[in-house]
Design a protein around this motif. Structure first.
Motif, short mmCIF file in Angstrom:
data_model
loop_
_atom_site.label_atom_id
_atom_site.label_comp_id
_atom_site.label_asym_id
_atom_site.label_seq_id
_atom_site.Cartn_x
_atom_site.Cartn_y
_atom_site.Cartn_z
N ASP A 59 11.56 33.24 -111.40
CA ASP A 59 11.85 34.65 -111.69
C ASP A 59 13.35 34.93 -111.85
N TYR A 60 14.20 33.93 -111.66
CA TYR A 60 15.66 34.12 -111.79
C TYR A 60 16.23 33.33 -112.96
N GLN A 61 15.39 32.51 -113.60
CA GLN A 61 15.87 31.61 -114.66
C GLN A 61 16.45 32.35 -115.86
N SER A 62 15.81 33.42 -116.32
CA SER A 62 16.34 34.13 -117.49
C SER A 62 17.68 34.78 -117.17
N HIS A 63 17.86 35.26 -115.96
CA HIS A 63 19.15 35.83 -115.54
C HIS A 63 20.24 34.75 -115.61
N LEU A 64 19.95 33.58 -115.07
CA LEU A 64 20.92 32.48 -115.06
C LEU A 64 21.25 32.04 -116.49
N GLU A 65 20.25 31.95 -117.34
CA GLU A 65 20.46 31.55 -118.73
C GLU A 65 21.38 32.54 -119.45
N ARG A 66 21.21 33.82 -119.21
CA ARG A 66 22.09 34.82 -119.81
C ARG A 66 23.52 34.66 -119.27
N ALA A 67 23.65 34.41 -117.99
CA ALA A 67 24.97 34.28 -117.36
C ALA A 67 25.76 33.10 -117.93
N GLN A 101 27.42 31.91 -122.78
CA GLN A 101 28.70 31.75 -123.48
C GLN A 101 29.69 30.88 -122.71
N GLY A 102 29.20 30.06 -121.80
CA GLY A 102 30.07 29.26 -120.94
C GLY A 102 31.07 28.39 -121.70
N GLY A 103 30.62 27.69 -122.70
CA GLY A 103 31.51 26.81 -123.46
C GLY A 103 32.56 27.59 -124.21
N LYS A 146 38.54 32.08 -110.76
CA LYS A 146 38.17 33.17 -109.84
C LYS A 146 37.56 34.34 -110.59
N ARG A 147 38.16 34.70 -111.75
CA ARG A 147 37.61 35.79 -112.56
C ARG A 147 36.20 35.44 -113.06
N ALA A 148 36.02 34.19 -113.48
CA ALA A 148 34.71 33.76 -114.02
C ALA A 148 33.62 33.80 -112.96
N HIS A 149 34.02 33.70 -111.69
CA HIS A 149 33.04 33.66 -110.62
C HIS A 149 33.00 34.94 -109.77
#
Length: 96
Positions: free
Chosen positions: A13-21, A24-26, A71-74
């Protein structure tokens, strides 16, 4: 070269949230000194994700983790997040 792999165990139930987060990581990392590659790996089945980053050196990775940009990213991460993390780091010994 240096590789960091963060193994994340994520409830369904948290996977879609993590995928959105991480979507744009790269793109967010591209201007970080010493950064080479970002991969966000989703499981074919199961609940384990991998955040893979490749660096010119261990020192470049350490500089990133100690930077204001890191720090800003986290900031704003959920202190009650159900995600379990296992960070592992590697020195690249061979490459094709």
């Amino acid at each position: 070269m240096y590789v960091s792999m963060n193994r994340l165990t994520v409830p369904a139930d948290y996977q879609s949230h993590l995928e959105r987060a991480f979507a744009q990581g790269g793109e967010r990392m591209k201007d970080v000194p010493g950064f080479l590659e970002f991969l966000f790996l989703a499981p074919a089945k199961g609940d384990e994700y991998i955040v893979f980053t490749k660096w010119n050196s261990e020192q470049d990775f350490r500089n990133w983790t100690e930077s204001d940009a890191f720090k800003r990213a986290h900031t704003g991460t959920n202190p009650n997040s159900p995600v379990k993390s296992d960070l592992r780091n590697y020195i690249v010994k061979a490459q094709a």
